[in-house]
Design a protein around this motif. Structure first.
Motif, PDB file in Angstrom:
ATOM      1  N   LEU A  53       0.836  -1.200   0.000  1.00 42.74           N
ATOM      2  CA  LEU A  53       0.000   0.000   0.000  1.00 42.74           C
ATOM      3  C   LEU A  53       0.873   1.253   0.000  1.00 42.74           C
ATOM      4  O   LEU A  53       0.575   2.225  -0.708  1.00 42.74           O
ATOM      5  CB  LEU A  53      -0.920   0.009   1.224  1.00 42.74           C
ATOM      6  N   ARG A  54       1.947   1.227   0.775  1.00 44.77           N
ATOM      7  CA  ARG A  54       2.858   2.385   0.842  1.00 44.77           C
ATOM      8  C   ARG A  54       3.458   2.670  -0.540  1.00 44.77           C
ATOM      9  O   ARG A  54       3.504   3.812  -0.996  1.00 44.77           O
ATOM     10  CB  ARG A  54       3.957   2.139   1.861  1.00 44.77           C
ATOM     11  N   ALA A  55       3.913   1.622  -1.216  1.00 42.45           N
ATOM     12  CA  ALA A  55       4.502   1.800  -2.552  1.00 42.45           C
ATOM     13  C   ALA A  55       3.457   2.331  -3.533  1.00 42.45           C
ATOM     14  O   ALA A  55       3.762   3.212  -4.349  1.00 42.45           O
ATOM     15  CB  ALA A  55       5.095   0.485  -3.049  1.00 42.45           C
ATOM     16  N   LEU A  56       2.238   1.817  -3.446  1.00 36.02           N
ATOM     17  CA  LEU A  56       1.176   2.306  -4.338  1.00 36.02           C
ATOM     18  C   LEU A  56       0.864   3.767  -4.057  1.00 36.02           C
ATOM     19  O   LEU A  56       0.624   4.546  -4.985  1.00 36.02           O
ATOM     20  CB  LEU A  56      -0.075   1.445  -4.202  1.00 36.02           C
ATOM     21  N   SER A  57       0.878   4.153  -2.809  1.00 33.57           N
ATOM     22  CA  SER A  57       0.648   5.549  -2.452  1.00 33.57           C
ATOM     23  C   SER A  57       1.731   6.429  -3.075  1.00 33.57           C
ATOM     24  O   SER A  57       1.432   7.480  -3.662  1.00 33.57           O
ATOM     25  CB  SER A  57       0.639   5.694  -0.927  1.00 33.57           C
ATOM     26  N   GLN A  58       2.977   5.995  -2.976  1.00 35.15           N
ATOM     27  CA  GLN A  58       4.085   6.772  -3.548  1.00 35.15           C
ATOM     28  C   GLN A  58       4.010   6.819  -5.065  1.00 35.15           C
ATOM     29  O   GLN A  58       4.234   7.868  -5.668  1.00 35.15           O
ATOM     30  CB  GLN A  58       5.422   6.180  -3.097  1.00 35.15           C
ATOM     31  N   THR A  60       1.390   6.538  -7.035  1.00 31.19           N
ATOM     32  CA  THR A  60       0.202   7.205  -7.577  1.00 31.19           C
ATOM     33  C   THR A  60       0.030   8.639  -7.102  1.00 31.19           C
ATOM     34  O   THR A  60      -0.747   9.385  -7.683  1.00 31.19           O
ATOM     35  CB  THR A  60      -1.074   6.424  -7.207  1.00 31.19           C
ATOM     36  N   GLY A  61       0.714   9.013  -6.015  1.00 35.39           N
ATOM     37  CA  GLY A  61       0.524  10.347  -5.450  1.00 35.39           C
ATOM     38  C   GLY A  61      -0.785  10.471  -4.685  1.00 35.39           C
ATOM     39  O   GLY A  61      -1.245  11.565  -4.406  1.00 35.39           O
ATOM     40  N   VAL A  62      -1.383   9.340  -4.331  1.00 35.08           N
ATOM     41  CA  VAL A  62      -2.634   9.291  -3.572  1.00 35.08           C
ATOM     42  C   VAL A  62      -2.276   8.965  -2.130  1.00 35.08           C
ATOM     43  O   VAL A  62      -1.364   8.172  -1.876  1.00 35.08           O
ATOM     44  CB  VAL A  62      -3.584   8.220  -4.169  1.00 35.08           C
ATOM     45  N   THR A  63      -2.971   9.550  -1.172  1.00 37.35           N
ATOM     46  CA  THR A  63      -2.644   9.318   0.235  1.00 37.35           C
ATOM     47  C   THR A  63      -2.763   7.845   0.587  1.00 37.35           C
ATOM     48  O   THR A  63      -3.551   7.107  -0.014  1.00 37.35           O
ATOM     49  CB  THR A  63      -3.560  10.113   1.180  1.00 37.35           C
ATOM     50  N   HIS A  64      -2.006   7.436   1.590  1.00 38.31           N
ATOM     51  CA  HIS A  64      -2.030   6.048   2.050  1.00 38.31           C
ATOM     52  C   HIS A  64      -3.444   5.647   2.456  1.00 38.31           C
ATOM     53  O   HIS A  64      -3.916   4.550   2.125  1.00 38.31           O
ATOM     54  CB  HIS A  64      -1.055   5.870   3.218  1.00 38.31           C
ATOM     55  N   SER A  65      -4.141   6.529   3.145  1.00 31.65           N
ATOM     56  CA  SER A  65      -5.513   6.245   3.581  1.00 31.65           C
ATOM     57  C   SER A  65      -6.439   6.025   2.391  1.00 31.65           C
ATOM     58  O   SER A  65      -7.231   5.079   2.378  1.00 31.65           O
ATOM     59  CB  SER A  65      -6.025   7.406   4.442  1.00 31.65           C
ATOM     60  N   ALA A  66      -6.341   6.893   1.383  1.00 31.72           N
ATOM     61  CA  ALA A  66      -7.191   6.763   0.194  1.00 31.72           C
ATOM     62  C   ALA A  66      -6.842   5.490  -0.579  1.00 31.72           C
ATOM     63  O   ALA A  66      -7.737   4.806  -1.083  1.00 31.72           O
ATOM     64  CB  ALA A  66      -7.060   7.989  -0.699  1.00 31.72           C
ATOM     65  N   VAL A  67      -5.553   5.155  -0.656  1.00 23.64           N
ATOM     66  CA  VAL A  67      -5.146   3.915  -1.328  1.00 23.64           C
ATOM     67  C   VAL A  67      -5.741   2.723  -0.593  1.00 23.64           C
ATOM     68  O   VAL A  67      -6.294   1.805  -1.211  1.00 23.64           O
ATOM     69  CB  VAL A  67      -3.606   3.799  -1.426  1.00 23.64           C
TER      70      VAL A  67
END
Length: 159
Positions: A53-58, A60-67
């Protein structure tokens, strides 16, 4: 409608409603249980493979919570699966066979969205993405909170 009386927030929400609403209807018409907010995550997984999830947040530029919220919705619809990572706190997101099976239909929707977006850009006289990127860049340099603080600060000698 008089747009000049509406705040930036109201205008942005209306713009998102127009854009996401139309794209979401396109997915429905294509027989897909899919939401526009899934696209950045799905594309990141397609481009780079399984990720935390952390890598996807980074990526995509989307917050960890939203991811995290989006991944929960995607998993419930069968687009992704979650597996334990290297430690108990980490979860690795992977595209499912279902996602890969429906990818050709998604790609047709994405192509239609790109064509429609270019048409909107032509009508605007400039790419909407450029306007939004410029606004975000300006706000990165001087956040709205700083601008609000400056605008709200008391002026010497005025009660």
């Amino acid at each position: 409608m008089t747009y000049s009386l509406q705040t930036h927030g109201v205008l942005l929400r209306r713009l998102i409603d127009h854009l996401d609403g139309a794209v979401e209807q396109l997915y429905v018409d294509a027989g897909l249980d899919y939401r526009p907010r899934f696209t950045p995550i799905l594309r990141a997984l397609l481009n780079s493979g399984p990720a935390s999830l952390r890598a996807l947040s980074q990526r995509t530029g989307v917050t960890h919570s939203a991811v995290s919220q989006t991944i929960t919705q995607m998993a419930a619809r069968g687009w992704v699966s979650l597996e334990a990572g290297k430690d108990a706190r980490e979860r690795i997101v992977t595209l499912t066979p279902f996602a890969m099976e429906h990818l050709p239909r998604l790609e047709r929707c994405w192509t239609a969205t790109d064509v429609a977006s270019r048409s909107l850009d032509d009508d605007l006289g400039q790419p909407l993405a450029d306007i939004l990127i410029r606004a975000l860049d300006v706000l990165e340099r001087r956040p709205l909170a700083d601008r609000l603080a400056a605008a709200f600060s008391p002026t010497p000698g005025v009660n």
